[in-house]
Each structure stands twice: as structure tokens, then as C-alpha cells.
Scaffold this motif. Structure first.
Motif, PDB file in Angstrom:
ATOM      1  N   THR A  40       3.136  63.327  29.262  1.00 57.65           N
ATOM      2  CA  THR A  40       3.524  64.347  30.241  1.00 57.65           C
ATOM      3  C   THR A  40       3.821  65.652  29.511  1.00 57.65           C
ATOM      4  OG1 THR A  40       5.888  63.843  30.112  1.00 57.65           O
ATOM      5  CG2 THR A  40       4.604  62.617  31.763  1.00 57.65           C
ATOM      6  N   ASN A  41       3.868  66.748  30.269  1.00 57.09           N
ATOM      7  CA  ASN A  41       4.260  68.026  29.676  1.00 57.09           C
ATOM      8  C   ASN A  41       5.675  67.950  29.133  1.00 57.09           C
ATOM      9  OD1 ASN A  41       1.812  69.192  30.308  1.00 57.09           O
ATOM     10  ND2 ASN A  41       2.524  70.037  32.248  1.00 57.09           N
ATOM     11  N   GLU A  42       6.546  67.196  29.805  1.00 57.84           N
ATOM     12  CA  GLU A  42       7.911  67.039  29.349  1.00 57.84           C
ATOM     13  C   GLU A  42       7.946  66.343  27.987  1.00 57.84           C
ATOM     14  OE1 GLU A  42      12.112  66.973  29.162  1.00 57.84           O
ATOM     15  OE2 GLU A  42      10.654  68.248  30.183  1.00 57.84           O
ATOM     16  N   ALA A  43       7.065  65.355  27.789  1.00 60.09           N
ATOM     17  CA  ALA A  43       7.012  64.663  26.506  1.00 60.09           C
ATOM     18  C   ALA A  43       6.611  65.618  25.388  1.00 60.09           C
ATOM     19  CB  ALA A  43       6.038  63.489  26.578  1.00 60.09           C
ATOM     20  N   VAL A  44       5.678  66.518  25.666  1.00 60.77           N
ATOM     21  CA  VAL A  44       5.264  67.512  24.668  1.00 60.77           C
ATOM     22  C   VAL A  44       6.410  68.482  24.389  1.00 60.77           C
ATOM     23  CG1 VAL A  44       3.618  69.349  24.133  1.00 60.77           C
ATOM     24  CG2 VAL A  44       2.842  67.290  25.326  1.00 60.77           C
ATOM     25  N   ARG A  45       7.123  68.899  25.439  1.00 63.30           N
ATOM     26  CA  ARG A  45       8.276  69.787  25.267  1.00 63.30           C
ATOM     27  C   ARG A  45       9.337  69.115  24.394  1.00 63.30           C
ATOM     28  NH1 ARG A  45      13.245  70.805  26.650  1.00 63.30           N
ATOM     29  NH2 ARG A  45      13.434  68.853  27.819  1.00 63.30           N
ATOM     30  N   GLN A  46       9.590  67.826  24.663  1.00 61.57           N
ATOM     31  CA  GLN A  46      10.577  67.095  23.875  1.00 61.57           C
ATOM     32  C   GLN A  46      10.148  66.960  22.416  1.00 61.57           C
ATOM     33  OE1 GLN A  46      11.169  63.427  25.985  1.00 61.57           O
ATOM     34  NE2 GLN A  46      12.386  64.372  27.602  1.00 61.57           N
ATOM     35  N   THR A  47       8.835  66.844  22.188  1.00 66.05           N
ATOM     36  CA  THR A  47       8.327  66.790  20.822  1.00 66.05           C
ATOM     37  C   THR A  47       8.640  68.088  20.080  1.00 66.05           C
ATOM     38  OG1 THR A  47       6.544  65.238  21.382  1.00 66.05           O
ATOM     39  CG2 THR A  47       6.250  66.584  19.406  1.00 66.05           C
ATOM     40  N   ARG A  48       8.371  69.227  20.717  1.00 68.99           N
ATOM     41  CA  ARG A  48       8.665  70.524  20.094  1.00 68.99           C
ATOM     42  C   ARG A  48      10.164  70.658  19.818  1.00 68.99           C
ATOM     43  NH1 ARG A  48       4.591  74.146  20.211  1.00 68.99           N
ATOM     44  NH2 ARG A  48       2.755  73.630  21.464  1.00 68.99           N
ATOM     45  N   GLN A  49      10.959  70.211  20.784  1.00 65.47           N
ATOM     46  CA  GLN A  49      12.415  70.268  20.634  1.00 65.47           C
ATOM     47  C   GLN A  49      12.869  69.424  19.451  1.00 65.47           C
ATOM     48  OE1 GLN A  49      14.833  68.301  23.762  1.00 65.47           O
ATOM     49  NE2 GLN A  49      15.775  70.310  24.059  1.00 65.47           N
ATOM     50  N   ALA A  50      12.284  68.220  19.319  1.00 69.29           N
ATOM     51  CA  ALA A  50      12.638  67.323  18.205  1.00 69.29           C
ATOM     52  C   ALA A  50      12.263  67.939  16.858  1.00 69.29           C
ATOM     53  CB  ALA A  50      11.945  65.976  18.386  1.00 69.29           C
ATOM     54  N   ILE A  51      11.128  68.632  16.802  1.00 73.58           N
ATOM     55  CA  ILE A  51      10.686  69.278  15.552  1.00 73.58           C
ATOM     56  C   ILE A  51      11.685  70.362  15.150  1.00 73.58           C
ATOM     57  CG2 ILE A  51       8.920  70.775  14.550  1.00 73.58           C
ATOM     58  CD1 ILE A  51       6.892  69.229  16.420  1.00 73.58           C
ATOM     59  N   ARG A  52      12.088  71.190  16.102  1.00 77.60           N
ATOM     60  CA  ARG A  52      13.023  72.283  15.802  1.00 77.60           C
ATOM     61  C   ARG A  52      14.388  71.733  15.372  1.00 77.60           C
ATOM     62  NH1 ARG A  52      10.611  74.463  20.850  1.00 77.60           N
ATOM     63  NH2 ARG A  52       8.955  75.897  20.200  1.00 77.60           N
ATOM     64  N   LYS A  53      14.831  70.674  16.055  1.00 75.74           N
ATOM     65  CA  LYS A  53      16.109  70.062  15.715  1.00 75.74           C
ATOM     66  C   LYS A  53      16.060  69.460  14.311  1.00 75.74           C
ATOM     67  CE  LYS A  53      19.420  66.613  17.377  1.00 75.74           C
ATOM     68  NZ  LYS A  53      19.692  65.579  18.430  1.00 75.74           N
ATOM     69  N   ALA A  54      14.924  68.819  13.977  1.00 74.33           N
ATOM     70  CA  ALA A  54      14.777  68.217  12.649  1.00 74.33           C
ATOM     71  C   ALA A  54      14.824  69.283  11.559  1.00 74.33           C
ATOM     72  CB  ALA A  54      13.464  67.431  12.573  1.00 74.33           C
ATOM     73  N   ARG A  55      14.196  70.430  11.821  1.00 66.84           N
ATOM     74  CA  ARG A  55      14.203  71.502  10.818  1.00 66.84           C
ATOM     75  C   ARG A  55      15.611  72.061  10.628  1.00 66.84           C
ATOM     76  NH1 ARG A  55      11.945  71.775   6.797  1.00 66.84           N
ATOM     77  NH2 ARG A  55       9.816  71.982   7.570  1.00 66.84           N
ATOM     78  N   ARG A  56      16.355  72.210  11.716  1.00 66.92           N
ATOM     79  CA  ARG A  56      17.736  72.703  11.582  1.00 66.92           C
ATOM     80  C   ARG A  56      18.594  71.721  10.782  1.00 66.92           C
ATOM     81  NH1 ARG A  56      16.917  74.057  17.080  1.00 66.92           N
ATOM     82  NH2 ARG A  56      18.135  72.233  17.749  1.00 66.92           N
TER      83      ARG A  56
END
Length: 409
Positions: A40-56
């Protein structure tokens, strides 16, 4: 740390492959792998969110993104400043990919013809193991982008599956879950074209010490007669099936390009419950598919009661670029949200009644983490004793927050 951090989104197959990647990249403590989902689009959004959180959280780590979203949209993820590299679904199980400095390593998934049998396992607290027996999908449901992330259907030969399961049982695992993208399409690409039912039969015959066998999901139109007989009468095959229904209205099913009808879904469950009354039914349901009317939505709502769905995974429809359904007339987001809420509420009521009916019974529970586990029908149970990996007899004494409360019998 003794290996990479792996962040998993999406399905059980992703979870199994995450465990395989964690093992493959053992020793690479500076690595974070984000195993993405594109359902879903939400799953892709959550993926981007997880990437940004991991970098922080880990500014000095190498971050690799893989999985279905990465396979379908590699350049979009490569453009994220937090990302060091993007791997396709084929490359994610290649150890050299974790050492490469290439920005993007994504091959044509449609050209893949085999599933690597040596990487077919994921683990849950040393109690339950997920074994991949199939990958990819030959069907083209109008809402689904996953075939373009996973490729065409391909199966792991039965002998290799049995060999792996036998080894896992020897390591102490009490339950095996067979998983795949479209697991009921198992076999046509193998010599002799075995069915999923024949695979399950061979596993049960050749691994007699396996206490519990479970399937991740089923397409009801592909439930072959041998598999039906096993699901209905084999005590080591767990009485819990998750069905890929998606909708309960024939017109919506047709527009989704699903291959079953409403009547076939109801008939399949009725046959199973007549043979094995205690079997628990789960199902995937999509709310607010394009062109869905209130009457069509009501048909899906009624399906929850008519099929006694006690574990519903409800997905609010969102258009995926590149799918036929994205070009169909869309419903207002508020309508989609309301209908998803109605499906979840109906399923929650059904689930509550199901759990309440088990109070006062005895259940055999596989203990997983922190003393919690699951009964044979996959009802969640909090037993008062037992080590992870044990199957214990539990008297069910109550229900709290949709978890059965038990005392060791």
C-alpha cells in the motif's frame, strides 16, 4: 552487536527473509537493512519514515534499502540522502550485495526462475520457524503491485523443504509455518507439478517428529482436495487458515480480477468448518475499492459473519501507481476510512465472541516470548508457566485485552 540491524515492514515472507539477511551479513555491525513493503502507499510511507528514523538513531551506519518498494521504485529510494544503497529482491539474499559500494543493485525480477533453497528460514523466539516454499506471483490482481516486486511464481523443491524442516525440528523448533507470496500456487514449475497439498503430505510423512505445521495464507480457489483433507482431519496441521478473500461482493471481486466468487469463499469455509468445527478463519479484506457502493461494502461486512472471520487484516484501499485499479474511479478518502473502520469493528466483535467462547476450555499452547504464546487455532494466550519452544496444556481462565489468560494445567 554481532550483526546488522534489520528493520522489517510487511509480510511474513519479508520477516523470514530478514532473518536470512541478518545471518548472511553476520559481523557487519555498522549496517542497517530496511526491508521494505509496497503493498500500500501507507507501507511505502512507513518505509521512508523508518529510513529517516534509522539515520537519526545511527548517523554513522550504512543504510541499505531492499524489499518490494525498493524493487519497484529503486531510484526514489536511492535519491534519499539517508540511503547508502538500494538492493532488489533478488540481490537481498546475495552476500556480496551487502559488501558492494554500488548505489543501486536491482535486477529484472521477472527474469528470476528459482528460489534459493538454502535461505528459506526465519525465526520467532526459537519456537516457530517460517520456511519459504514459494516466491513470486503469476496473477495480476488490479490493485496489486507485488508481482512486479517479487516476479513470477517459483517453488522450492519438496526434498529441500523437507531437509530444512527436519533440521529445524532437530534444533528444537516445535512449529513450522510454510510461507510464500502466493503459497497455494506452489508446484507447477517443478518436475511432476506437485500441489501444495502433496508438499504438506510429504512434510508430515517424512518429518514425523514435527509437532505443528501451519500455512501463512491461502487463496481459496487453489485449495486442492489433498490439502483440504489434511486441513480438515490432520491433527498436526493447525486448525487455522488465513484466506486471501479481499472482498465479499462479486462485482468488486471481478474488478479486482480475483478468481473466486463470494459463494465459493462461503462454501470453502462451510466445508472446512463442517469437517473441523474448531478451525479458525482469518482473511485479508480491502475497504473502499474503486467503484464500491454502499451495497457492495455491506456484502463484505456480511462476509465476516458468514465466514466466521475472527482474524481480519483490513486494508483501506489506496491507489498504487502502475496498477489498473489506480486508473479506476476513486472513492473519497473519508469513505474509504469509514468503511475500513466498519470492517474492523465487525471483525473485532466476531473475534471477541470467539475468544470469550474459549474461556473455561483447555488449549495446547506453544510458548513464545515472555510466557506468551498461541493455541493451535492461533488464539493468543498468556500462560503462567513454560519456556519458549515448549508446548504446554493450559486451562483458560479469562480474557484481558483480547488475550486469553491461562493457568498451566
Amino acid at each position: 552487536m554481532s550483526g546488522p540491524e534489520v528493520i522489517t515492514l510487511g509480510c511474513r515472507l519479508n520477516a523470514a527473509e530478514s532473518a536470512a539477511m541478518r545471518s548472511l551479513a553476520r559481523g557487519q555491525d555498522d549496517l542497517v537493512i530496511v526491508n521494505s513493503c509496497a503493498v500500500t502507499n501507507e507501507a511505502v510511507r512507513q518505509t521512508r519514515q523508518a529510513i529517516r528514523k534509522a539515520r537519526r538513531a545511527r548517523p554513522d551506519a550504512r543504510i541499505l534499502v531492499t524489499g518490494c518498494a525498493a524493487q519497484v521504485e529503486p531510484e526514489a529510494f536511492a535519491a534519499m540522502p539517508e540511503v547508502n544503497g538500494v538492493l532488489g529482491n533478488r540481490e537481498k539474499l546475495d552476500i556480496s550485495a551487502f559488501l558492494s559500494d554500488e548505489r543501486v543493485r536491482v535486477s529484472d525480477i521477472m527474469a528470476v526462475r528459482e528460489t534459493a533453497p538454502h535461505l528459506v528460514t526465519g525465526f520467532s523466539e526459537r519456537a516457530r520457524a517460517f520456511v519459504e516454499v514459494q516466491n513470486g506471483c503469476d496473477h495480476r490482481c488490479t490493485f496489486c503491485i507485488i508481482p512486479y516486486g517479487r516476479g513470477n511464481s517459483r517453488s522450492v523443491p519438496a526434498g529441500l523443504v523437507i531437509e530444512r524442516i527436519r533440521a529445524l525440528v532437530g534444533e528444537g523448533f516445535a512449529e513450522i509455518v510454510l510461507t510464500g507470496v502466493d503459497v497455494t500456487s506452489y508446484g507447477p514449475d517443478l518436475p511432476g507439478a506437485p500441489t501444495l497439498g502433496q508438499l504438506v503430505e510429504r512434510i508430515l510423512k517424512h518429518v514425523p517428529d514435527l509437532p505443528r505445521l501451519r500455512l501463512s495464507s491461502l487463496d481459496c480457489i487453489e485449495l486442492d482436495e489433498r490439502l483440504f483433507e489434511i486441513a480438515a482431519y490432520e491433527p498436526r496441521f493447525m486448525p487455522h487458515l488465513h484466506m486471501s478473500f479481499q472482498a465479499g461482493d462479486d462485482m468488486i471481486l471481478k474488478r479486482m480480477k480475483r478468481r473466486h466468487s463470494r459463494a465459493q469463499a462461503i462454501e470453502t469455509v462451510a466445508r472446512l468448518k463442517a469437517a473441523r468445527p474448531g478451525i479458525a478463519i482469518g482473511a485479508d479484506l480491502i475497504a473502499g475499492f474503486p467503484t464500491e457502493t454502499e451495497a457492495m461494502h455491506e456484502n463484505s461486512l456480511r462476509l465476516i459473519d458468514e465466514c466466521d472471520i475472527v482474524m481480519a487484516h483490513v486494508f483501506p484501499y489506496s491507489p498504487k501507481r502502475g496498477t489498473p485499479a489506480a486508473r479506476m474511479p476513486q472513492l473519497p478518502p473519508s469513505t474509504v476510512k469509514r468503511r475500513a473502520g466498519a470492517l474492523r469493528a465487525a471483525s473485532a466483535r466476531r473475534r471477541r465472541r470467539w475468544l470469550e467462547a474459549m474461556v473455561g476450555t483447555r488449549q495446547r499452547v506453544l510458548v513464545e516470548r515472555q510466557g506468551r504464546g498461541h493455541a493451535e487455532n492461533f488464539a493468543p494466550v498468556q500462560p503462567t508457566a513454560g519456556e519458549a519452544g515448549q508446548i504446554v496444556e493450559v486451562s483458560i481462565t479469562g480474557l484481558e485485552n483480547d488475550v486469553l489468560i491461562g493457568a498451566r494445567a
